[in-house]
Motif scaffolding. Sequence first.
Motif, PDB file in Angstrom:
ATOM      1  N   MET A  65       0.830  -1.211   0.000  1.00 32.66           N
ATOM      2  CA  MET A  65       0.000   0.000   0.000  1.00 32.66           C
ATOM      3  C   MET A  65       0.863   1.259   0.000  1.00 32.66           C
ATOM      4  O   MET A  65       0.601   2.202  -0.747  1.00 32.66           O
ATOM      5  CB  MET A  65      -0.927   0.021   1.212  1.00 32.66           C
ATOM      6  CG  MET A  65      -2.044  -0.981   1.160  1.00 32.66           C
ATOM      7  SD  MET A  65      -3.000  -0.838   2.687  1.00 32.66           S
ATOM      8  CE  MET A  65      -4.000  -2.300   2.589  1.00 32.66           C
ATOM      9  N   ASN A  86      -0.831  -9.538   0.129  1.00 36.63           N
ATOM     10  CA  ASN A  86      -2.237  -9.683   0.498  1.00 36.63           C
ATOM     11  C   ASN A  86      -3.000  -8.544  -0.170  1.00 36.63           C
ATOM     12  O   ASN A  86      -2.965  -7.416   0.296  1.00 36.63           O
ATOM     13  CB  ASN A  86      -2.392  -9.636   2.018  1.00 36.63           C
ATOM     14  CG  ASN A  86      -3.824  -9.794   2.461  1.00 36.63           C
ATOM     15  OD1 ASN A  86      -4.731  -9.853   1.641  1.00 36.63           O
ATOM     16  ND2 ASN A  86      -4.022  -9.862   3.760  1.00 36.63           N
ATOM     17  N   VAL A  88      -6.273  -8.238  -0.560  1.00 33.08           N
ATOM     18  CA  VAL A  88      -7.600  -7.947  -0.006  1.00 33.08           C
ATOM     19  C   VAL A  88      -7.523  -7.141   1.288  1.00 33.08           C
ATOM     20  O   VAL A  88      -8.533  -6.659   1.776  1.00 33.08           O
ATOM     21  CB  VAL A  88      -8.437  -9.231   0.214  1.00 33.08           C
ATOM     22  CG1 VAL A  88      -8.731  -9.914  -1.102  1.00 33.08           C
ATOM     23  CG2 VAL A  88      -7.756 -10.165   1.176  1.00 33.08           C
ATOM     24  N   GLN A  89      -6.328  -6.979   1.831  1.00 32.58           N
ATOM     25  CA  GLN A  89      -6.142  -6.206   3.060  1.00 32.58           C
ATOM     26  C   GLN A  89      -6.562  -4.756   2.828  1.00 32.58           C
ATOM     27  O   GLN A  89      -6.170  -4.138   1.849  1.00 32.58           O
ATOM     28  CB  GLN A  89      -4.681  -6.256   3.500  1.00 32.58           C
ATOM     29  CG  GLN A  89      -4.325  -5.361   4.668  1.00 32.58           C
ATOM     30  CD  GLN A  89      -4.941  -5.831   5.969  1.00 32.58           C
ATOM     31  OE1 GLN A  89      -5.007  -7.026   6.215  1.00 32.58           O
ATOM     32  NE2 GLN A  89      -5.381  -4.911   6.783  1.00 32.58           N
ATOM     33  N   ALA A  90      -7.378  -4.228   3.732  1.00 33.62           N
ATOM     34  CA  ALA A  90      -7.781  -2.823   3.672  1.00 33.62           C
ATOM     35  C   ALA A  90      -7.252  -2.104   4.909  1.00 33.62           C
ATOM     36  O   ALA A  90      -7.185  -2.697   5.988  1.00 33.62           O
ATOM     37  CB  ALA A  90      -9.299  -2.701   3.599  1.00 33.62           C
ATOM     38  N   ASN A  91      -6.869  -0.846   4.751  1.00 38.80           N
ATOM     39  CA  ASN A  91      -6.407  -0.088   5.902  1.00 38.80           C
ATOM     40  C   ASN A  91      -7.602   0.395   6.729  1.00 38.80           C
ATOM     41  O   ASN A  91      -8.744   0.072   6.415  1.00 38.80           O
ATOM     42  CB  ASN A  91      -5.484   1.071   5.476  1.00 38.80           C
ATOM     43  CG  ASN A  91      -6.208   2.189   4.756  1.00 38.80           C
ATOM     44  OD1 ASN A  91      -7.432   2.210   4.637  1.00 38.80           O
ATOM     45  ND2 ASN A  91      -5.449   3.137   4.252  1.00 38.80           N
ATOM     46  N   THR A  96      -7.578  -0.284  -0.185  1.00 39.63           N
ATOM     47  CA  THR A  96      -6.757  -1.446  -0.509  1.00 39.63           C
ATOM     48  C   THR A  96      -5.582  -1.003  -1.390  1.00 39.63           C
ATOM     49  O   THR A  96      -5.556   0.127  -1.889  1.00 39.63           O
ATOM     50  CB  THR A  96      -7.572  -2.500  -1.276  1.00 39.63           C
ATOM     51  OG1 THR A  96      -7.992  -1.928  -2.523  1.00 39.63           O
ATOM     52  CG2 THR A  96      -8.785  -2.971  -0.475  1.00 39.63           C
ATOM     53  N   CYS A 119      -8.044  -9.723  -5.849  1.00 41.60           N
ATOM     54  CA  CYS A 119      -8.555  -8.433  -5.382  1.00 41.60           C
ATOM     55  C   CYS A 119     -10.038  -8.506  -5.043  1.00 41.60           C
ATOM     56  O   CYS A 119     -10.800  -9.184  -5.719  1.00 41.60           O
ATOM     57  CB  CYS A 119      -8.351  -7.362  -6.451  1.00 41.60           C
ATOM     58  SG  CYS A 119      -6.625  -7.048  -6.818  1.00 41.60           S
ATOM     59  N   ASN A 120     -10.428  -7.779  -4.009  1.00 42.74           N
ATOM     60  CA  ASN A 120     -11.834  -7.649  -3.649  1.00 42.74           C
ATOM     61  C   ASN A 120     -12.381  -6.447  -4.411  1.00 42.74           C
ATOM     62  O   ASN A 120     -12.167  -5.305  -4.028  1.00 42.74           O
ATOM     63  CB  ASN A 120     -11.981  -7.452  -2.134  1.00 42.74           C
ATOM     64  CG  ASN A 120     -13.417  -7.278  -1.712  1.00 42.74           C
ATOM     65  OD1 ASN A 120     -14.327  -7.280  -2.532  1.00 42.74           O
ATOM     66  ND2 ASN A 120     -13.625  -7.110  -0.420  1.00 42.74           N
ATOM     67  N   GLN A 123     -14.911  -3.926  -2.545  1.00 42.97           N
ATOM     68  CA  GLN A 123     -14.456  -3.156  -1.384  1.00 42.97           C
ATOM     69  C   GLN A 123     -14.661  -1.665  -1.626  1.00 42.97           C
ATOM     70  O   GLN A 123     -14.322  -1.151  -2.692  1.00 42.97           O
ATOM     71  CB  GLN A 123     -12.977  -3.436  -1.121  1.00 42.97           C
ATOM     72  CG  GLN A 123     -12.339  -2.571  -0.057  1.00 42.97           C
ATOM     73  CD  GLN A 123     -12.773  -2.935   1.345  1.00 42.97           C
ATOM     74  OE1 GLN A 123     -13.060  -4.094   1.619  1.00 42.97           O
ATOM     75  NE2 GLN A 123     -12.825  -1.964   2.226  1.00 42.97           N
ATOM     76  N   ASN A 125     -14.159   2.296   0.279  1.00 45.96           N
ATOM     77  CA  ASN A 125     -13.482   2.982   1.372  1.00 45.96           C
ATOM     78  C   ASN A 125     -14.495   3.749   2.217  1.00 45.96           C
ATOM     79  O   ASN A 125     -15.700   3.657   1.992  1.00 45.96           O
ATOM     80  CB  ASN A 125     -12.370   3.896   0.836  1.00 45.96           C
ATOM     81  CG  ASN A 125     -12.890   5.033  -0.015  1.00 45.96           C
ATOM     82  OD1 ASN A 125     -14.075   5.350  -0.019  1.00 45.96           O
ATOM     83  ND2 ASN A 125     -11.998   5.654  -0.747  1.00 45.96           N
TER      84      ASN A 125
END
Length: 134
Positions: A65, A86, A88-91, A96, A119-120, A123, A125
Amino acid sequence: MFCKKNEIFFTSRTKKIKYSTMGNTLTPTLMHACKSDNSKLALKMLTTKQCNLTQVDEHGMTVLMYACDNKMNKVTLKMLTTGQCNLVQANRHGMTALMFACESGMNKVALKMLTTGQCNLTQVNKHGMSAFMY
């Protein structure tokens, strides 16, 4: 400058950056290199040792990121070729790595992320925006 056992220093033009060799991981300093937009050091670290690319900091951000946010094209492409990221990890704001890549105009990187199938795409924000809205 004195070095403790199991510490090595990489030097960049402006400063020395220390990392610990304990456990063969360079992730904390790799994250620092990506946060500070130091592509040369990040690439050197990626080729020097095995790095944990899935580590998350206190803001929910991964190394990938930060690299995308700072438009570090070569670094992000090198990270993606490892297959260890990763995606799919979101902050903590719901962003993402794909969103950061799209927001930064890194089309080649975004396309590479999409072709992994990891990828999701749904998703959003905290503003309700998906990667495709950037």
